[in-house]
Design an enzyme around this catalytic site. Structure first.
Site, PDB file in Angstrom:
ATOM      1  N   HIS A  17       0.844  -1.209   0.000  1.00 18.78           N
ATOM      2  CA  HIS A  17       0.000   0.000   0.000  1.00 18.78           C
ATOM      3  C   HIS A  17       0.878   1.258   0.000  1.00 18.78           C
ATOM      4  O   HIS A  17       0.652   2.201  -0.757  1.00 18.78           O
ATOM      5  CB  HIS A  17      -0.892   0.034   1.245  1.00 18.78           C
ATOM      6  N   LYS A  41     -15.903  -7.591   3.010  1.00 19.59           N
ATOM      7  CA  LYS A  41     -14.829  -8.122   3.843  1.00 19.59           C
ATOM      8  C   LYS A  41     -15.027  -7.688   5.287  1.00 19.59           C
ATOM      9  O   LYS A  41     -15.074  -6.488   5.567  1.00 19.59           O
ATOM     10  CB  LYS A  41     -13.481  -7.591   3.345  1.00 19.59           C
ATOM     11  N   ARG A  90      -1.691  -6.592  -8.497  1.00 20.71           N
ATOM     12  CA  ARG A  90      -0.580  -7.489  -8.164  1.00 20.71           C
ATOM     13  C   ARG A  90      -0.480  -8.629  -9.160  1.00 20.71           C
ATOM     14  O   ARG A  90       0.576  -9.206  -9.349  1.00 20.71           O
ATOM     15  CB  ARG A  90      -0.782  -8.072  -6.761  1.00 20.71           C
ATOM     16  N   SER A 128      -2.770  -7.952   2.993  1.00 24.97           N
ATOM     17  CA  SER A 128      -3.156  -7.746   4.396  1.00 24.97           C
ATOM     18  C   SER A 128      -3.431  -9.086   5.070  1.00 24.97           C
ATOM     19  O   SER A 128      -3.123  -9.268   6.252  1.00 24.97           O
ATOM     20  CB  SER A 128      -4.397  -6.859   4.480  1.00 24.97           C
TER      21      SER A 128
HETATM   22  P1  ADP Z   1      -9.663  -4.113  -0.910  1.00 25.89           P
HETATM   23  O1  ADP Z   1     -10.413  -4.857   0.139  1.00 25.89           O
HETATM   24  O2  ADP Z   1     -10.396  -2.939  -1.453  1.00 25.89           O
HETATM   25  O3  ADP Z   1      -9.054  -4.955  -2.000  1.00 25.89           O
HETATM   26  P2  ADP Z   1      -6.974  -3.813   0.146  1.00 25.89           P
HETATM   27  O4  ADP Z   1      -6.577  -3.024   1.345  1.00 25.89           O
HETATM   28  O5  ADP Z   1      -6.747  -5.273   0.164  1.00 25.89           O
HETATM   29  O6  ADP Z   1      -8.491  -3.428  -0.080  1.00 25.89           O
HETATM   30  O7  ADP Z   1      -6.263  -3.217  -1.139  1.00 25.89           O
HETATM   31  C1  ADP Z   1      -6.438  -1.863  -1.490  1.00 25.89           C
HETATM   32  C2  ADP Z   1      -5.799  -1.635  -2.839  1.00 25.89           C
HETATM   33  O8  ADP Z   1      -4.386  -1.837  -2.737  1.00 25.89           O
HETATM   34  C3  ADP Z   1      -6.276  -2.577  -3.953  1.00 25.89           C
HETATM   35  O9  ADP Z   1      -6.305  -1.857  -5.169  1.00 25.89           O
HETATM   36  C4  ADP Z   1      -5.197  -3.625  -4.022  1.00 25.89           C
HETATM   37  O10 ADP Z   1      -5.104  -4.209  -5.298  1.00 25.89           O
HETATM   38  C5  ADP Z   1      -3.966  -2.778  -3.703  1.00 25.89           C
HETATM   39  N1  ADP Z   1      -2.904  -3.600  -3.152  1.00 25.89           N
HETATM   40  C6  ADP Z   1      -3.001  -4.520  -2.182  1.00 25.89           C
HETATM   41  N2  ADP Z   1      -1.813  -5.094  -1.949  1.00 25.89           N
HETATM   42  C7  ADP Z   1      -0.929  -4.512  -2.789  1.00 25.89           C
HETATM   43  C8  ADP Z   1       0.477  -4.672  -3.040  1.00 25.89           C
HETATM   44  N3  ADP Z   1       1.188  -5.591  -2.393  1.00 25.89           N
HETATM   45  N4  ADP Z   1       1.051  -3.894  -3.965  1.00 25.89           N
HETATM   46  C9  ADP Z   1       0.316  -2.970  -4.653  1.00 25.89           C
HETATM   47  N5  ADP Z   1      -1.009  -2.776  -4.463  1.00 25.89           N
HETATM   48  C10 ADP Z   1      -1.621  -3.531  -3.553  1.00 25.89           C
END
Ligand code: ADP
Length: 164
Positions: A17, A41, A90, A128
Site C-alpha cells: 500500500h 470483507k 498485483r 493484508s
Molecule cells: P480491498 O479490500 O479494497 O481490496 P486492500 O486493502 O486489500 O483493499 O487493497 C487496497 C488496494 O491496494 C487494492 O487496489 C489492491 O489491489 C492494492 N494492493 C493490495 N496489496 C498490494 C500490493 N502488495 N502492492 C500494490 N497494491 C496492492
C-alpha cells in the site's frame, strides 16, 4: 486539480500500500486514501485503528489525506470532486476482481474512471491477509509492514491473543 482517491480496506496497511501511495502522490496534486467502512470483507482491525495506522504511514506526504467512507464509492468520488480512483494490480487475479468494479462505478457515475498502478515486484506478494496471519502466529512482520506501525500492530495482536 488532479485528485486521486485510493480506496481499500487497509486491514492492516502494508508496504505494498505504501509503495502505491508514494508513487501516486508524485503523480497527483492530491491523493485521498479512503478507508472502506462497509463492504463484504469483515474487518479485523477497527475502522478507527486502520485510519490511525494509515495516518502514521502517510505522515511524510504533504499531499496525502486519509478519509473514511461508507456507501457507494461513486458517491464519495463525486463529493470529493475527484479525477479518478486508483487501484493496485498485483496479478491477473487482481485484474479479474477489479474489472467488474470499474465498469459498475462508471455505470453509477460516467466520469468515475479508475486508474491502475502495477505493484512493484518486491511488494507484489504482500497482502493484508498474509500480514494478519503472521501477526496471529506472533511472527515478525517488519519485512512487510512500514516500520512506524510495526510495534503498535504487534501490541494489538498480543493484546488480542491475551484475551483469548
Ligand atoms: P480491498 O479490500 O479494497 O481490496 P486492500 O486493502 O486489500 O483493499 O487493497 C487496497 C488496494 O491496494 C487494492 O487496489 C489492491 O489491489 C492494492 N494492493 C493490495 N496489496 C498490494 C500490493 N502488495 N502492492 C500494490 N497494491 C496492492
Amino acid at each position: 486539480m488532479f485528485r486521486l482517491i485510493y480506496p481499500g480496506s487497509f486491514d492492516p496497511p502494508h508496504k505494498g500500500h505504501l509503495d502505491l501511495i508514494a508513487r501516486a502522490s508524485v503523480l497527483a496534486d492530491e491523493l485521498i486514501v479512503a478507508v472502506l467502512q462497509n463492504g463484504d470483507k469483515a474487518g479485523q482491525l477497527s475502522l478507527e485503528m486502520r485510519c490511525k495506522l494509515l495516518k502514521q504511514v502517510c505522515a511524510g506526504f504533504d499531499n496525502v489525506r486519509v478519509r473514511t467512507f461508507r456507501g457507494a464509492l461513486a458517491d464519495f468520488f463525486s463529493e470529493e470532486k475527484a479525477t479518478a480512483l486508483l487501484r493496485g494490480l498485483r496479478s491477473a487475479d487482481d485484474f479479474g476482481y477489479e474489472l467488474p468494479m470499474t465498469v459498475v462505478n462508471r455505470g453509477l457515475k460516467a466520469d468515475c474512471e479508475t486508474l491502475f498502478l502495477a505493484a512493484s515486484p518486491e511488494y507484489s506478494y504482500i497482502s493484508s491477509s498474509l500480514v494478519r496471519e503472521l501477526l496471529r502466529l506472533q511472527k515478525d512482520v517488519s519485512p512487510y509492514v512500514p516500520e512506524c506501525i510495526v510495534p503498535e500492530l504487534e501490541d494489538l495482536y498480543q493484546e488480542q491473543a491475551g484475551k483469548k
